[in-house]
Design a protein around this motif. Structure first.
Motif, mmCIF file in Angstrom:
data_model
loop_
_atom_site.group_PDB
_atom_site.id
_atom_site.type_symbol
_atom_site.label_atom_id
_atom_site.label_comp_id
_atom_site.label_asym_id
_atom_site.label_seq_id
_atom_site.Cartn_x
_atom_site.Cartn_y
_atom_site.Cartn_z
ATOM 1 N N LYS A 137 47.264 27.558 -41.605
ATOM 2 C CA LYS A 137 48.320 26.663 -42.076
ATOM 3 C C LYS A 137 48.051 26.163 -43.493
ATOM 4 O O LYS A 137 48.982 26.038 -44.308
ATOM 5 C CB LYS A 137 48.451 25.475 -41.120
ATOM 6 N N ALA A 138 46.778 25.871 -43.788
ATOM 7 C CA ALA A 138 46.460 25.249 -45.071
ATOM 8 C C ALA A 138 46.175 26.261 -46.176
ATOM 9 O O ALA A 138 46.287 25.923 -47.357
ATOM 10 C CB ALA A 138 45.243 24.325 -44.921
ATOM 11 N N GLY A 139 45.814 27.491 -45.813
ATOM 12 C CA GLY A 139 45.433 28.472 -46.827
ATOM 13 C C GLY A 139 46.492 28.726 -47.880
ATOM 14 O O GLY A 139 46.250 28.527 -49.084
ATOM 15 N N PRO A 140 47.703 29.153 -47.523
ATOM 16 C CA PRO A 140 48.732 29.422 -48.544
ATOM 17 C C PRO A 140 49.102 28.180 -49.351
ATOM 18 O O PRO A 140 49.337 28.266 -50.560
ATOM 19 C CB PRO A 140 49.917 29.917 -47.698
ATOM 20 N N ILE A 141 49.174 27.012 -48.686
ATOM 21 C CA ILE A 141 49.509 25.781 -49.403
ATOM 22 C C ILE A 141 48.417 25.414 -50.387
ATOM 23 O O ILE A 141 48.688 24.949 -51.495
ATOM 24 C CB ILE A 141 49.743 24.641 -48.387
ATOM 25 N N PHE A 142 47.152 25.623 -49.988
ATOM 26 C CA PHE A 142 46.032 25.291 -50.861
ATOM 27 C C PHE A 142 46.065 26.126 -52.138
ATOM 28 O O PHE A 142 45.911 25.600 -53.249
ATOM 29 C CB PHE A 142 44.716 25.516 -50.113
ATOM 30 N N VAL A 143 46.272 27.428 -51.992
ATOM 31 C CA VAL A 143 46.301 28.304 -53.164
ATOM 32 C C VAL A 143 47.461 27.919 -54.085
ATOM 33 O O VAL A 143 47.309 27.842 -55.314
ATOM 34 C CB VAL A 143 46.412 29.773 -52.722
ATOM 35 N N GLN A 144 48.619 27.658 -53.516
ATOM 36 C CA GLN A 144 49.780 27.276 -54.318
ATOM 37 C C GLN A 144 49.548 25.941 -55.029
ATOM 38 O O GLN A 144 49.912 25.773 -56.198
ATOM 39 C CB GLN A 144 51.007 27.176 -53.423
ATOM 40 N N ALA A 145 48.923 24.978 -54.344
ATOM 41 C CA ALA A 145 48.669 23.668 -54.945
ATOM 42 C C ALA A 145 47.678 23.773 -56.094
ATOM 43 O O ALA A 145 47.838 23.123 -57.140
ATOM 44 C CB ALA A 145 48.152 22.700 -53.889
ATOM 45 N N VAL A 146 46.644 24.591 -55.935
ATOM 46 C CA VAL A 146 45.655 24.760 -57.006
ATOM 47 C C VAL A 146 46.300 25.423 -58.217
ATOM 48 O O VAL A 146 46.034 25.048 -59.368
ATOM 49 C CB VAL A 146 44.458 25.581 -56.494
ATOM 50 N N ARG A 147 47.165 26.394 -58.000
ATOM 51 C CA ARG A 147 47.841 27.045 -59.114
ATOM 52 C C ARG A 147 48.770 26.083 -59.854
ATOM 53 O O ARG A 147 48.907 26.154 -61.073
ATOM 54 C CB ARG A 147 48.644 28.241 -58.604
ATOM 55 N N GLU A 148 49.400 25.164 -59.098
ATOM 56 C CA GLU A 148 50.376 24.263 -59.698
ATOM 57 C C GLU A 148 49.738 23.053 -60.350
ATOM 58 O O GLU A 148 50.147 22.649 -61.447
ATOM 59 C CB GLU A 148 51.373 23.813 -58.626
ATOM 60 N N PHE A 149 48.729 22.465 -59.702
ATOM 61 C CA PHE A 149 48.140 21.216 -60.192
ATOM 62 C C PHE A 149 46.720 21.376 -60.721
ATOM 63 O O PHE A 149 46.151 20.421 -61.260
ATOM 64 C CB PHE A 149 48.142 20.159 -59.076
ATOM 65 N N TYR A 182 42.477 22.163 -60.532
ATOM 66 C CA TYR A 182 41.381 21.717 -59.673
ATOM 67 C C TYR A 182 41.276 20.195 -59.583
ATOM 68 O O TYR A 182 40.453 19.682 -58.835
ATOM 69 C CB TYR A 182 40.056 22.289 -60.182
ATOM 70 N N VAL A 183 42.097 19.461 -60.338
ATOM 71 C CA VAL A 183 42.081 17.997 -60.236
ATOM 72 C C VAL A 183 42.490 17.568 -58.831
ATOM 73 O O VAL A 183 41.900 16.651 -58.242
ATOM 74 C CB VAL A 183 43.025 17.385 -61.293
ATOM 75 N N LEU A 184 43.492 18.232 -58.266
ATOM 76 C CA LEU A 184 43.928 17.912 -56.901
ATOM 77 C C LEU A 184 42.832 18.223 -55.898
ATOM 78 O O LEU A 184 42.593 17.452 -54.959
ATOM 79 C CB LEU A 184 45.194 18.709 -56.563
ATOM 80 N N PHE A 185 42.135 19.328 -56.095
ATOM 81 C CA PHE A 185 41.055 19.712 -55.192
ATOM 82 C C PHE A 185 39.909 18.699 -55.237
ATOM 83 O O PHE A 185 39.424 18.242 -54.195
ATOM 84 C CB PHE A 185 40.549 21.111 -55.567
ATOM 85 N N LEU A 186 39.490 18.308 -56.449
ATOM 86 C CA LEU A 186 38.407 17.332 -56.593
ATOM 87 C C LEU A 186 38.843 15.953 -56.103
ATOM 88 O O LEU A 186 38.050 15.221 -55.498
ATOM 89 C CB LEU A 186 37.965 17.269 -58.058
ATOM 90 N N GLY A 187 40.107 15.602 -56.348
ATOM 91 C CA GLY A 187 40.606 14.329 -55.844
ATOM 92 C C GLY A 187 40.610 14.281 -54.324
ATOM 93 O O GLY A 187 40.312 13.241 -53.720
ATOM 94 N N GLY A 188 40.931 15.400 -53.688
ATOM 95 C CA GLY A 188 40.888 15.461 -52.229
ATOM 96 C C GLY A 188 39.485 15.263 -51.692
ATOM 97 O O GLY A 188 39.297 14.624 -50.652
ATOM 98 N N ILE A 189 38.485 15.799 -52.405
ATOM 99 C CA ILE A 189 37.092 15.609 -51.990
ATOM 100 C C ILE A 189 36.715 14.130 -52.038
ATOM 101 O O ILE A 189 36.100 13.589 -51.116
ATOM 102 C CB ILE A 189 36.149 16.442 -52.879
ATOM 103 N N VAL A 190 37.105 13.452 -53.108
ATOM 104 C CA VAL A 190 36.787 12.030 -53.253
ATOM 105 C C VAL A 190 37.483 11.205 -52.174
ATOM 106 O O VAL A 190 36.868 10.338 -51.526
ATOM 107 C CB VAL A 190 37.182 11.533 -54.659
ATOM 108 N N VAL A 191 38.771 11.463 -51.979
ATOM 109 C CA VAL A 191 39.535 10.708 -50.981
ATOM 110 C C VAL A 191 38.968 10.920 -49.577
ATOM 111 O O VAL A 191 38.987 10.014 -48.738
ATOM 112 C CB VAL A 191 41.024 11.127 -51.034
ATOM 113 N N THR A 192 38.434 12.104 -49.304
ATOM 114 C CA THR A 192 37.879 12.388 -47.985
ATOM 115 C C THR A 192 36.501 11.767 -47.801
ATOM 116 O O THR A 192 36.189 11.211 -46.736
ATOM 117 C CB THR A 192 37.791 13.905 -47.766
ATOM 118 N N LEU A 193 35.645 11.844 -48.834
ATOM 119 C CA LEU A 193 34.257 11.413 -48.686
ATOM 120 C C LEU A 193 34.084 9.907 -48.748
ATOM 121 O O LEU A 193 33.232 9.355 -48.042
ATOM 122 C CB LEU A 193 33.393 12.071 -49.771
ATOM 123 N N VAL A 194 34.856 9.216 -49.580
ATOM 124 C CA VAL A 194 34.655 7.771 -49.746
ATOM 125 C C VAL A 194 34.826 7.004 -48.436
ATOM 126 O O VAL A 194 33.954 6.199 -48.063
ATOM 127 C CB VAL A 194 35.591 7.222 -50.849
#
Length: 212
Positions: free
Chosen positions: A113-125, A127-139
């Motif tokens: 479910k998340a694979g195609p959305i993840f690739v599309q999101a990284v292409r559009e936004f 790696y800032v979105l990817f790194l932001g997701g890591i911070v939001v998850t870990l904090v």
């Protein structure tokens, strides 16, 4: 000290065991059969309750959800089995099989479910979105870990199971059980995951309402 719900293994002649059973409790014979009647009825009732029950929050109506309803039904059946060990018997091997199969299916569905959305999101936004997701998850996880351990002084396995439930991540609870060689993590997971699913539904509705 023997308390209600404990299972005691005794050896002796059949007549002696039957005499003890009349005093100590009910005889539970070892079996490799699962009580699918209790399992099926509990799942069906949990799904129906989760699909029908809604929680009013102001002008919003938050559905409990079939997953939360099934989870609550499992918690109730598990409690009933703890006080009546002959109720809803499922062998440990069957439980391990269902847990492993369910975990594998859960991870596979998340990836599909998340694979195609993840690739599309990284292409559009980027790696800032990817790194932001890591911070939001870990904090929240790190903050909850320190608060639960040093402020509430919870058992580590129980605390990690609760954090996995708050993230609605069964894979995390399974990893804690595997490393600790104890099922105690499910105690923390079972209750927090119910609130996690409810809050996910609530905040999804709130965010859509705010954006509209």
């Amino acid at each position: 000290m023997i308390e209600r719900g404990d299972t005691v293994q005794v050896t002796g002649s059949e007549s002696a065991v039957e005499k003890l059973a009349r005093v100590a409790g009910r005889v539970i014979h070892p079996t490799d059969q699962s009580d699918f009647a209790v399992l099926g009825v509990a799942i069906a009732i949990g799904v129906l309750v989760g699909a029908v029950l809604t929680i009013p929050v102001g002008h919003l109506r938050i559905a409990l959800g079939t997953s939360v309803g099934t989870l609550l039904a499992g918690v109730i059946v598990g409690w009933m089995r703890s006080v009546r060990p002959w109720f809803g018997i499922i062998p440990d091997a069957a439980i391990l099989f269902m847990r492993s199969l369910g975990l594998a299916a859960f991870v596979a569905m998340i990836g599909l479910k998340a694979g195609p959305i993840f690739v599309q999101a990284v292409r559009e936004f980027g790696y800032v979105l990817f790194l932001g997701g890591i911070v939001v998850t870990l904090v929240p996880l790190i903050a909850g870990l320190y608060f639960g351990r040093y402020a509430l002084r919870l058992n580590p396995a129980l605390l990690l199971g609760g954090l996995a439930g708050a993230q609605t991540m069964i894979a995390g609870a399974a990893a804690v059980q595997e490393k600790s060689e104890s099922p105690i993590a499910t105690l923390g997971y079972s209750y927090t995951v119910a609130f996690g699913h409810i809050f996910l539904t609530i905040w999804g509705t709130v965010i859509v309402a705010l954006m509209s």
